[in-house]
Design a protein around this motif. Sequence first.
Motif, PDB file in Angstrom:
ATOM      1  N   TYR A 163       0.798  -1.227   0.000  1.00  0.00           N
ATOM      2  CA  TYR A 163       0.000   0.000   0.000  1.00  0.00           C
ATOM      3  C   TYR A 163       0.833   1.281   0.000  1.00  0.00           C
ATOM      4  N   THR A 164       1.969   1.275   0.658  1.00  0.00           N
ATOM      5  CA  THR A 164       2.726   2.512   0.819  1.00  0.00           C
ATOM      6  C   THR A 164       4.068   2.426   0.117  1.00  0.00           C
ATOM      7  N   ALA A 202      -5.600   7.286   1.458  1.00  0.00           N
ATOM      8  CA  ALA A 202      -6.118   6.303   2.411  1.00  0.00           C
ATOM      9  C   ALA A 202      -5.297   5.016   2.350  1.00  0.00           C
ATOM     10  N   TRP A 256      -2.855   3.630   5.365  1.00  0.00           N
ATOM     11  CA  TRP A 256      -2.982   2.281   5.918  1.00  0.00           C
ATOM     12  C   TRP A 256      -1.627   1.559   5.865  1.00  0.00           C
ATOM     13  N   PHE A 295       0.615   2.947   8.559  1.00  0.00           N
ATOM     14  CA  PHE A 295       0.220   2.444   9.879  1.00  0.00           C
ATOM     15  C   PHE A 295       0.729   1.021  10.090  1.00  0.00           C
TER      16      PHE A 295
END
Length: 309
Positions: free
Chosen positions: A94-95, A153, A157, A160
Amino acid sequence: MGTRQPLDLFAFACMFGFCLIMASQQVVLKAVADHIAPVFQIALRYGIAATLLLLLIRTKRSQVKLAPENRFPALWIGILFTLEFLFLGEALRYTNASHATVFLYTSPIFAAIGLHIKIPNERMSRLQWFGIILAFAGMAVAFMGGGDNSLNAAILWGDFLALLAGAAWGATTVVVRATGLSALPAKQTLLYQLLVAFVVLGLWSLWSGQTEIDPVPEVWASLAFHGVVVAFLAFLLWFWLLTRYKASQLGILSFMTPLFGVLLGSWWLDEKIEPNFIVGAGGIIIGILLVSGHGWLSQQAGRFASFRS
């Protein structure tokens, strides 16, 4: 055990190479993520590393048996080590690799808080608490974003999850330091972590349908790099350095890793480095430096005061 010596040019060169390798692992995982899932690649690399380490231990006829009182802590560090890289592998879906590296290396913050609670002589000073506050403020700034809300978003996530990976790493340090595992040879402790991570992450990859491999040359090169260089040779180099040089000074140099991670992510993967992330990452790194390097910083301040007087 002999007295640790201060850093010399050889130690600096070793740490430079070590930090560059550790920073590049997230970038390489991300670079081949379309051909092999990061979590599955991490599982395979620990299978390779565990095999090599077990062969090394057997060659040197070292013991790998655990005393009864150390069996539960050994299981715990295996679970925490697995969670660290499960969170990291999922975060990279995701990142950005640069984000993942910086948030992963918040581990000293969580380790310092845990040791402050568990071990009386590990109480933090006011300077360290200031570093904690600065690091958490940096995290808040780094989490801010702008632009595409759906993209933000997903990145949020992933950030995190990478932060959770750092927390799991910090918790591993606390368990090792607060139990009898601290008296065991480093290779033995590492072996337990590698074995548990290989089994659990492999099962997770199978359960979540992330075991497909596109056997392009880049995948095999990445597996060789991660299994042999990162999880085996680099870890052994780190433990060897700890037996010869002062851990506090090595810890100061280890802060090159998140910096290298940001630079490599930008150069290799063309990742955009947002202004808020630069500011936040700066706060995180300075905060970690104050927490982990307070002893060295206090010593340098004392020397400067003595020189002026």
